[in-house]
Scaffold this motif. Structure first.
Motif: not given
Length: 134
Positions: A15-16, A18-19, A103, A107-109
């Motif tokens: 979902t981001s 970062h994941e 993406l 904000n990376g979301d």
């Protein structure tokens, strides 16, 4: 000034940004000709006269599609300008046609039909920085 979003294949549970696992290599979207055909099918009004770039326009917005010159195509960067939530309809139509996720590069979301706040945030930021309707 544009709001940049990336269309790419990601694991279902991500979902981001970062994941995304450090060792993850996304599947390509497909051969360039197939990707261009999918874009045309999803958005027939898209101008793909340049093999590496496309253009899509609405009443209050425009989108540049950076398809690139690589074959196969790994991702497509969308440079979105203007205003109006209706641009998101075409963004999601493209993502569905290419079987990928959207993406938000700011904000990376991930952007989904239920989570589109990045577009509103970009417009607010742009209007503060440049003035309305830039």
């Amino acid at each position: 000034m544009s709001w940049d979003v990336l269309l790419m294949r990601l694991p279902a549970d991500v979902t981001s940004v970062h994941e995304i696992p450090a060792d993850y290599t996304p599947d390509p979207l497909g051969r360039r000709d197939d990707v261009r055909a999918a874009v045309t099918q999803a958005c027939p009004e898209a101008d793909l006269s340049d093999p590496a770039w496309g253009e899509l326009s609405g009443p209050t917005w425009s989108v540049e599609l950076n398809i690139g010159s690589e074959d196969p195509v790994d991702s497509i960067m969308l440079h979105i300008r203007g205003s109006g939530a209706d641009v998101l309809t075409d963004v999601f139509r493209l993502a569905e046609a290419l079987r990928c996720k959207v993406l938000d590069c700011a904000n990376g979301d991930l952007i989904t039909p239920g989570h589109t706040s990045g577009w509103e945030e970009f417009q607010e930021y742009r209007d503060r920085a440049l003035g309305p309707s830039q």
